[in-house]
Design an enzyme around this catalytic site. Structure first.
Site, PDB file in Angstrom:
ATOM      1  N   ARG A 112       0.912  -1.258   0.056  1.00 45.17           N
ATOM      2  CA  ARG A 112      -0.011   0.202  -0.020  1.00 45.17           C
ATOM      3  C   ARG A 112       0.807   1.313  -0.044  1.00 45.17           C
ATOM      4  NH1 ARG A 112      -3.336   0.160   4.745  1.00 45.17           N
ATOM      5  NH2 ARG A 112      -1.492  -1.179   5.534  1.00 45.17           N
ATOM      6  N   ASN A 154      -6.348  -3.073   2.300  1.00 50.00           N
ATOM      7  CA  ASN A 154      -6.380  -4.436   2.754  1.00 50.00           C
ATOM      8  C   ASN A 154      -7.507  -4.938   2.939  1.00 50.00           C
ATOM      9  OD1 ASN A 154      -3.466  -4.475   2.856  1.00 50.00           O
ATOM     10  ND2 ASN A 154      -3.685  -4.178   5.130  1.00 50.00           N
TER      11      ASN A 154
END
Length: 89
Positions: free
Chosen positions: A20, A38
């Site tokens: 990320r 997520n």
């Protein structure tokens, strides 16, 4: 160039490996907008918007992370949203 938006579900070693973070900074550098987060099942969900070539380069660069191992990607084209940023949570 014409913008497109893609929805992705990334499978593999994609959580806890800096994916990320990497996506956020690559997106800023490459002019990609959207988000990444997520999922509870260990996958990562992402929407990304840019021209087709930029999105291809963005995905290729994401997979080059040291600990990232993207095993498969579910991909679909969705309507353009004209976001101004790329968000990560």
């Amino acid at each position: 160039m014409t913008k497109i938006r893609k929805h992705y579900i990334l499978h593999g070693a994609v959580q806890g490996v800096g994916l990320r973070y990497r996506a956020y900074y690559l997106a800023r550098e490459m002019g990609v907008t959207g988000y990444i987060r997520n999922l509870d099942d260990g996958c990562v969900e992402m929407e990304a918007e840019a021209d087709r070539e930029t999105l291809k380069g963005f995905l290729d660069a994401l997979g080059e992370g040291r600990f990232v191992e993207i095993e498969s990607i579910e991909e679909s084209t969705i309507p353009v949203q004209d976001d101004r940023t790329f968000e990560r949570d």
